[in-house]
Design a protein around this motif. Structure first.
Motif, PDB file in Angstrom:
ATOM      1  N   ALA A  30      22.682  77.997 -42.377  1.00  0.00           N
ATOM      2  CA  ALA A  30      22.426  77.820 -40.952  1.00  0.00           C
ATOM      3  C   ALA A  30      21.132  77.042 -40.801  1.00  0.00           C
ATOM      4  N   LEU A  31      21.153  76.011 -39.967  1.00  0.00           N
ATOM      5  CA  LEU A  31      19.979  75.163 -39.741  1.00  0.00           C
ATOM      6  C   LEU A  31      19.590  75.282 -38.267  1.00  0.00           C
ATOM      7  N   VAL A  32      18.378  75.786 -38.014  1.00  0.00           N
ATOM      8  CA  VAL A  32      17.934  76.117 -36.663  1.00  0.00           C
ATOM      9  C   VAL A  32      16.876  75.110 -36.210  1.00  0.00           C
ATOM     10  N   GLU A  33      17.036  74.586 -34.997  1.00  0.00           N
ATOM     11  CA  GLU A  33      16.066  73.606 -34.479  1.00  0.00           C
ATOM     12  C   GLU A  33      15.864  73.816 -32.980  1.00  0.00           C
ATOM     13  N   ASN A  34      14.602  73.868 -32.572  1.00  0.00           N
ATOM     14  CA  ASN A  34      14.276  74.089 -31.166  1.00  0.00           C
ATOM     15  C   ASN A  34      14.149  72.799 -30.374  1.00  0.00           C
ATOM     16  N   GLU A  35      13.870  71.676 -31.046  1.00  0.00           N
ATOM     17  CA  GLU A  35      13.714  70.405 -30.330  1.00  0.00           C
ATOM     18  C   GLU A  35      14.847  69.454 -30.694  1.00  0.00           C
ATOM     19  N   ARG A  36      14.572  68.506 -31.619  1.00  0.00           N
ATOM     20  CA  ARG A  36      15.585  67.522 -31.973  1.00  0.00           C
ATOM     21  C   ARG A  36      15.825  67.535 -33.472  1.00  0.00           C
ATOM     22  N   ALA A  37      17.071  67.500 -33.870  1.00  0.00           N
ATOM     23  CA  ALA A  37      17.400  67.315 -35.285  1.00  0.00           C
ATOM     24  C   ALA A  37      16.853  65.955 -35.712  1.00  0.00           C
ATOM     25  N   GLY A  38      16.138  65.933 -36.805  1.00  0.00           N
ATOM     26  CA  GLY A  38      15.443  64.720 -37.245  1.00  0.00           C
ATOM     27  C   GLY A  38      13.949  64.894 -37.182  1.00  0.00           C
ATOM     28  N   GLY A  39      13.470  65.782 -36.293  1.00  0.00           N
ATOM     29  CA  GLY A  39      12.086  66.203 -36.283  1.00  0.00           C
ATOM     30  C   GLY A  39      11.061  65.152 -35.900  1.00  0.00           C
ATOM     31  N   GLU A  40       9.805  65.493 -36.139  1.00  0.00           N
ATOM     32  CA  GLU A  40       8.657  64.672 -35.753  1.00  0.00           C
ATOM     33  C   GLU A  40       8.752  63.261 -36.325  1.00  0.00           C
ATOM     34  N   CYS A  41       9.128  63.159 -37.598  1.00  0.00           N
ATOM     35  CA  CYS A  41       9.166  61.854 -38.258  1.00  0.00           C
ATOM     36  C   CYS A  41      10.107  60.892 -37.552  1.00  0.00           C
ATOM     37  N   SER A  42      11.270  61.378 -37.188  1.00  0.00           N
ATOM     38  CA  SER A  42      12.299  60.498 -36.617  1.00  0.00           C
ATOM     39  C   SER A  42      11.967  60.024 -35.214  1.00  0.00           C
ATOM     40  N   TYR A  43      11.255  60.847 -34.426  1.00  0.00           N
ATOM     41  CA  TYR A  43      11.099  60.558 -33.003  1.00  0.00           C
ATOM     42  C   TYR A  43       9.668  60.292 -32.551  1.00  0.00           C
ATOM     43  N   TRP A  44       8.657  60.831 -33.261  1.00  0.00           N
ATOM     44  CA  TRP A  44       7.282  60.721 -32.783  1.00  0.00           C
ATOM     45  C   TRP A  44       6.291  60.390 -33.886  1.00  0.00           C
ATOM     46  N   ALA A  45       6.744  59.913 -35.012  1.00  0.00           N
ATOM     47  CA  ALA A  45       5.800  59.650 -36.100  1.00  0.00           C
ATOM     48  C   ALA A  45       6.255  58.437 -36.907  1.00  0.00           C
ATOM     49  N   CYS A  46       6.781  58.676 -38.119  1.00  0.00           N
ATOM     50  CA  CYS A  46       7.037  57.585 -39.066  1.00  0.00           C
ATOM     51  C   CYS A  46       7.890  56.458 -38.486  1.00  0.00           C
ATOM     52  N   MET A  47       9.058  56.794 -37.971  1.00  0.00           N
ATOM     53  CA  MET A  47       9.991  55.746 -37.552  1.00  0.00           C
ATOM     54  C   MET A  47       9.491  54.954 -36.337  1.00  0.00           C
ATOM     55  N   PRO A  48       9.107  55.609 -35.239  1.00  0.00           N
ATOM     56  CA  PRO A  48       8.648  54.796 -34.106  1.00  0.00           C
ATOM     57  C   PRO A  48       7.338  54.066 -34.380  1.00  0.00           C
ATOM     58  N   SER A  49       6.419  54.686 -35.131  1.00  0.00           N
ATOM     59  CA  SER A  49       5.149  53.994 -35.387  1.00  0.00           C
ATOM     60  C   SER A  49       5.375  52.746 -36.226  1.00  0.00           C
ATOM     61  N   LYS A  50       6.249  52.831 -37.219  1.00  0.00           N
ATOM     62  CA  LYS A  50       6.507  51.656 -38.050  1.00  0.00           C
ATOM     63  C   LYS A  50       7.292  50.598 -37.274  1.00  0.00           C
ATOM     64  N   ALA A  51       8.139  51.046 -36.355  1.00  0.00           N
ATOM     65  CA  ALA A  51       8.847  50.082 -35.496  1.00  0.00           C
ATOM     66  C   ALA A  51       7.860  49.342 -34.600  1.00  0.00           C
ATOM     67  N   LEU A  52       6.813  50.025 -34.146  1.00  0.00           N
ATOM     68  CA  LEU A  52       5.781  49.370 -33.334  1.00  0.00           C
ATOM     69  C   LEU A  52       4.910  48.432 -34.165  1.00  0.00           C
ATOM     70  N   LEU A  53       4.682  48.791 -35.421  1.00  0.00           N
ATOM     71  CA  LEU A  53       3.758  48.024 -36.259  1.00  0.00           C
ATOM     72  C   LEU A  53       4.384  46.818 -36.935  1.00  0.00           C
ATOM     73  N   ARG A  54       5.688  46.839 -37.135  1.00  0.00           N
ATOM     74  CA  ARG A  54       6.314  45.732 -37.870  1.00  0.00           C
ATOM     75  C   ARG A  54       6.233  44.392 -37.126  1.00  0.00           C
ATOM     76  N   PRO A  55       6.504  44.304 -35.822  1.00  0.00           N
ATOM     77  CA  PRO A  55       6.421  42.991 -35.146  1.00  0.00           C
ATOM     78  C   PRO A  55       5.037  42.341 -35.252  1.00  0.00           C
ATOM     79  N   PRO A  56       3.925  43.060 -34.988  1.00  0.00           N
ATOM     80  CA  PRO A  56       2.630  42.385 -35.167  1.00  0.00           C
ATOM     81  C   PRO A  56       2.352  42.002 -36.609  1.00  0.00           C
ATOM     82  N   ALA A  57       2.831  42.801 -37.571  1.00  0.00           N
ATOM     83  CA  ALA A  57       2.633  42.438 -38.974  1.00  0.00           C
ATOM     84  C   ALA A  57       3.401  41.167 -39.312  1.00  0.00           C
ATOM     85  N   ALA A  58       4.652  41.085 -38.827  1.00  0.00           N
ATOM     86  CA  ALA A  58       5.466  39.887 -39.083  1.00  0.00           C
ATOM     87  C   ALA A  58       4.817  38.650 -38.473  1.00  0.00           C
ATOM     88  N   LEU A  59       4.272  38.802 -37.279  1.00  0.00           N
ATOM     89  CA  LEU A  59       3.620  37.674 -36.617  1.00  0.00           C
ATOM     90  C   LEU A  59       2.364  37.257 -37.377  1.00  0.00           C
TER      91      LEU A  59
END
Length: 486
Positions: A30-59
């Motif tokens: 049984a896997l219990v989650e109070n917010e979102r499956a995928g957690g902090e990394c998927s929605y408020w940390a690793c993934m969105p921060s890197k999505a924000l940082l990649r365009p300026p790095a590419a430029l």
């Protein structure tokens, strides 16, 4: 009462991996989650921060190459960058993550999970519904961390809302810093670690005027000292106002939508639209029932190398990922999850871990000596293992070898006037690497080779025969080894 072999509390990347490993071994989960499956990394940390940082790095990388530079003279389209960020977080909809969990055969339960005595977890949903689960073999706490805010005058108290002068200023944390839908004209970022540096970089590139307030003498001070020097130069070159040795003393917002006034300890003052605190993390263990099994709510969980929590009779409780404070990084948490899942399965089958550990599958040894980390600012910073100072403090007799990355052919092809540096730290007694650090554009892709060398304790003389391809940045390895051999 619902019976399972394993109950996992927290469905971020760590919890998902524990559940997946336990299910692969044939255990019910049984896997219990109070917010979102995928957690902090998927929605408020690793993934969105890197999505924000990649365009300026590419430029920036395009502008570093003659010919491409002339075609890359415009500004970032902030709206397009934010829209791309939204796509990477699935617009904060976790339906796809839930489907993946269910595809493993685990049961997903939405609600707040609390331990309620040995091997028992209660789950309360948003409507007040309640289920009581029992675990035959293990309960794994994978609830992660939240941003830790200082006790600063004027900051909103937890749960106060913080939209009125009486409640105090509700600051941004990593959550608002990665999910905001508008670019503030002026942003103050408090902190000097990876989160502060990355979000200062991202929002400056998107058009905000960013002031970075660093209490210490440099940024990224847990890495080699030269890293902070390069990154500070990069931040300032991008327009960030980096203030070292500066501390916020008080904050105030006179109207719900008005500016934030930041009084500094040196007597200065800032007025900004938002203030973001990246001043540490604390475990999400305050409201998960630890007191019912003799542990103190709000504490980090002390674990062994299989991530089993000490001091709990019967050895059924595991603390995996950030909650155990061993290495607050998503990839290390997922590594621990693979270890813990395998250990739970072995113990459930009655298999002694030492007899089944041919691949080191039941001991998270990399948490001690071979932790890799990348800070995705511009220039990037990447490291694995110990710094020279950390190695010496641990009693090792070491030698540090440095190399100018700009002198490597592959780096000069990567960007005109390339600036960067590499260091390897050699244990002179064992003749193996105990740490490697890179700083410079694009160095994140160099890191795994260093991680293999450190984790596998490859002898320095054997590394001489790992021939890097020409002309790539990986030739820095040849230069470092030449420098070591003299």
């Amino acid at each position: 009462m619902d019976d399972f072999d394993v109950i996992v509390v927290g469905a971020g990347p760590v919890g998902e991996n524990v559940a997946d490993r336990a299910r692969a071994a044939g255990l019910s989960v049984a896997l219990v989650e109070n917010e979102r499956a995928g957690g902090e990394c998927s929605y408020w940390a690793c993934m969105p921060s890197k999505a924000l940082l990649r365009p300026p790095a590419a430029l920036a990388e395009a502008r570093a190459v003659a010919g491409a530079r002339e075609a890359a003279g415009g500004r970032l389209d902030a709206g397009a960058v934010l829209a791309r960020r939204d796509s990477f977080v699935a617009h904060w909809d976790d339906a796809g993550q839930v489907r993946w969990v269910e595809s493993t055969g685990a049961e997903f339960l939405r609600g707040h999970g609390r331990i309620d005595g040995p091997r028992r977890v209660t789950v309360e949903d948003a409507r007040g519904g309640r289920r009581t689960l029992t675990a035959r073999h293990a309960v794994a706490v994978c609830t992660g961390t939240r941003a830790k805010l200082p006790g600063l005058p004027g900051l909103a108290r937890a749960g106060s809302g913080g939209e009125s002068p009486d409640a105090g200023v509700r600051p941004w944390t990593n959550r608002e810093g990665t999910s905001a839908s508008r670019v503030p004209d002026a942003l103050a970022v408090v902190g000097g670690g990876p989160v502060a540096v990355e979000l200062a970089s991202a929002w400056q590139a998107l058009g905000s005027s960013v002031t970075l307030l660093v209490r210490g003498t440099g940024v990224l001070d847990r890495m080699e000292p030269f890293v902070g020097e390069y990154v500070t130069e990069g931040l300032r070159g991008a327009g960030v106002d980096v203030r070292l040795g500066t501390e916020a003393a008080e904050v105030a917002r006179t109207a719900p939508d008005g500016p934030v006034s930041v009084r500094l300890r040196d007597g200065g003052e800032l007025r900004v639209d938002e203030i973001l605190f990246a001043t540490g993390r604390e475990p999400r263990t305050d409201d998960i029932g630890l007191d019912t099994v003799g542990l103190r709510p709000g504490d980090w969980l002390e674990v062994d190398d299989s991530c089993r929590v000490g001091g709990v009779r019967g050895g059924w409780l595991y603390g995996v990922g950030d909650v155990n404070h061993r290495a607050l990084l998503t990839h290390q948490g997922k590594y621990q999850a693979r270890i813990a899942g395998a250990a739970i399965a072995a113990r459930a089958a009655g298999v002694p871990l030492l007899e089944s550990d041919r691949w080191g599958a039941h001991a998270a040894t990399a948490d001690h000596d071979a932790v890799p980390q990348v800070v995705f600012c511009h220039p990037e910073a990447a490291s694995v293992g110990r710094t020279a100072a950390q190695a010496e403090a641990a009693g090792l007799r070491v030698r540090a070898v440095d190399q100018d990355l700009g002198a490597v052919a592959g780096a000069s092809l990567f960007g005109d006037d390339y600036r960067g540096r590499a260091r390897m730290v050699v244990d002179e007694d064992r003749q193996v690497l105990v740490g490697v650090t890179f700083v410079g554009p694009g160095v994140s892709e160099l890191l795994h080779a260093a991680t293999v060398a450190v984790a596998a304790e490859v002898p320095v003389e054997r590394l001489w025969h790992a021939v890097p391809a020409f002309p790539t940045m990986s030739e820095v390895w040849l230069k470092l080894l030449e420098g070591y051999r003299g």
